[in-house]
Scaffold this active site. Structure first.
Site, PDB file in Angstrom:
ATOM      1  N   CYS A   1       0.848  -1.204   0.000  1.00 37.11           N
ATOM      2  CA  CYS A   1       0.000   0.000   0.000  1.00 37.11           C
ATOM      3  C   CYS A   1       0.879   1.248   0.000  1.00 37.11           C
ATOM      4  CB  CYS A   1      -0.932  -0.024   1.217  1.00 37.11           C
ATOM      5  SG  CYS A   1      -2.103   1.345   1.240  1.00 37.11           S
ATOM      6  N   CYS A   2       1.917   1.264   0.861  1.00 38.37           N
ATOM      7  CA  CYS A   2       2.831   2.417   0.914  1.00 38.37           C
ATOM      8  C   CYS A   2       3.542   2.602  -0.428  1.00 38.37           C
ATOM      9  CB  CYS A   2       3.874   2.243   2.023  1.00 38.37           C
ATOM     10  SG  CYS A   2       3.265   2.596   3.686  1.00 38.37           S
TER      11      CYS A   2
ATOM     12  N   CYS B   1      -1.086   8.771   7.140  1.00 37.82           N
ATOM     13  CA  CYS B   1      -2.403   8.433   6.604  1.00 37.82           C
ATOM     14  C   CYS B   1      -3.375   8.132   7.753  1.00 37.82           C
ATOM     15  CB  CYS B   1      -2.303   7.216   5.702  1.00 37.82           C
ATOM     16  SG  CYS B   1      -1.397   7.514   4.179  1.00 37.82           S
TER      17      CYS B   1
ATOM     18  N   CYS C   1      -3.535   4.662   9.414  1.00 33.18           N
ATOM     19  CA  CYS C   1      -2.250   4.150   9.925  1.00 33.18           C
ATOM     20  C   CYS C   1      -1.607   5.057  10.969  1.00 33.18           C
ATOM     21  CB  CYS C   1      -1.281   3.953   8.766  1.00 33.18           C
ATOM     22  SG  CYS C   1      -1.884   2.771   7.553  1.00 33.18           S
TER      23      CYS C   1
ATOM     24  N   CYS D   1       7.735   4.328   5.632  1.00 35.92           N
ATOM     25  CA  CYS D   1       6.878   3.948   4.520  1.00 35.92           C
ATOM     26  C   CYS D   1       7.674   3.665   3.264  1.00 35.92           C
ATOM     27  CB  CYS D   1       5.872   5.054   4.257  1.00 35.92           C
ATOM     28  SG  CYS D   1       6.624   6.657   4.287  1.00 35.92           S
TER      29      CYS D   1
HETATM   30  S1  SF4 Z   1       0.564   4.806   5.567  1.00 30.67           S
HETATM   31 FE1  SF4 Z   1      -1.115   3.258   5.487  1.00 30.67          FE
HETATM   32  S2  SF4 Z   1      -2.716   4.043   4.103  1.00 30.67           S
HETATM   33 FE2  SF4 Z   1      -0.820   5.295   3.857  1.00 30.67          FE
HETATM   34  S3  SF4 Z   1       0.168   4.392   2.121  1.00 30.67           S
HETATM   35 FE3  SF4 Z   1       1.070   3.399   3.913  1.00 30.67          FE
HETATM   36  S4  SF4 Z   1      -0.212   1.580   4.373  1.00 30.67           S
HETATM   37 FE4  SF4 Z   1      -1.302   2.854   2.888  1.00 30.67          FE
END
Ligand code: SF4
Length: 242
Positions: A123-124, A205, A208, A236
C-alpha cells in the site's frame, strides 16, 4: 492556537536553540545556492511547516511537494488547501496511480495494510513510494523534516545525505527537539496541522496513524499494530536506503 493548546504547552526551546536555528538557515542557504532544482517534501507536519516557513523567509526558489495518498486526515487536507492559497512558494501535489490504488483495495480490502507487513508495504509503495519517484524526477536535491530524535531508526540521520549519487537530501532540522520545532511555530505564528493539538506528533495516513500517550516514541502512533522488531520497518519506504 491558545496558550493552553497541546502545541503551546509543548513548545520549549533548547538552550542552544538560537545556534541551531542559525545553522539550519545557513544549511538551507547553502543548499539553495548549490542546487537550482531543489524541492521540499512536506507531510504538512510540524517539522515541514517550519521548513516551508524558513524557505519563504529566505525567498527561496525551492518548491514544495505533498504526496496526497488518498488516505490523509481531513485536518491535513485543510492545511494543504490553506497553505497552497497563502504560500509564496509553489506547491506540487502527487497522487497514486488511481487504477493501482483501486485494484489494491478491491483485491485486499480497505484495511489490508493492517493484515501483514507485506500488504502494508505494498500500500505504501502504491500511495507513497511510486509518487515520490515522480515528485523527485528532475531534481538534484530535496529537503525533509527528519529529526534524529524521532525514532531509533532515524538516530543516524545526517544534515546532508549524499548516499544517493543522483540526489542530495537535506535534513536541516536533524538536531532539533520536538520542543524546538513547536517553539519556532509559536514564536513565528506559523499555521500548523490541527492534529498536533490532538496529540498526533507524526502526520501520516488516517488508517495508519493514531495519537500517542505521554512518554511514547514519536512514531509510536504510526502502524502501531506492527511488532517492535519491525521498528526499523516503521517507515513507509520514503526514507529507507536500499
Ligand atoms: S501509511 Fe497506510 S494508508 Fe498510507 S500508504 Fe502506507 S499503508 Fe497505505
Amino acid at each position: 492556537m491558545g496558550a493552553l493548546s497541546a502545541v503551546g504547552l509543548q513548545a520549549n526551546a533548547s538552550k542552544n536553540y538560537d545556534a541551531k536555528l542559525a545553522a539550519t538557515k545557513a544549511l538551507l542557504t547553502d543548499a539553495l545556492a548549490s542546487h537550482t532544482n531543489i524541492t521540499q517534501a512536506s507531510s504538512l507536519g510540524a517539522e515541514d511547516v517550519v521548513i516551508t516557513h524558513l524557505l519563504e523567509t529566505l525567498k527561496a526558489h525551492a518548491d514544495v511537494f505533498v504526496l496526497n495518498t488518498g488516505k490523509l486526515h481531513a485536518e491535513t487536507l485543510t492545511l494543504l488547501e490553506s497553505s497552497q492559497a497563502t504560500s509564496t512558494l509553489s506547491w506540487r501535489v502527487f497522487q497514486p496511480v488511481q487504477e493501482q490504488a483501486i485494484h489494491f483495495v478491491k483485491t485486499n480490502g480497505e484495511l489490508a495494510m493492517r493484515e501483514s507487513l507485506d500488504l502494508r508495504k505494498s500500500c505504501c509503495h502504491i500511495r507513497k513510494v511510486e509518487p515520490l519517484g515522480r515528485a523527485l524526477a528532475g531534481y538534484s536535491a530535496w529537503i525533509t523534516g527528519m529529526r534524529a530524535e524521532q525514532s531509533a531508526a532515524r538516530a543516524d540521520v545526517h544534515a546532508v545525505d549524499t548516499s544517493d549519487a543522483k540526489i542530495t537530501k537535506y535534513n536541516p532540522l536533524v538536531d532539533w527537539t520536538w520542543g524546538d520545532v513547536l517553539h519556532y511555530i509559536v514564536e513565528n505564528n506559523v499555521p500548523y496541522n490541527a492534529l498536533h493539538d490532538k496529540f498526533y506528533p507524526s502526520i501520516g495516513c488516517e488508517p495508519c496513524t493514531r495519537a500517542v500517550s505521554l512518554g511514547e516514541d514519536f512514531r509510536a502512533g504510526r502502524w502501531w499494530w506492527e511488532s517492535k522488531e519491525g521498528e526499523s520497518a516503521k517507515e513507509c519506504g520514503l526514507h529507507v536506503k536500499a
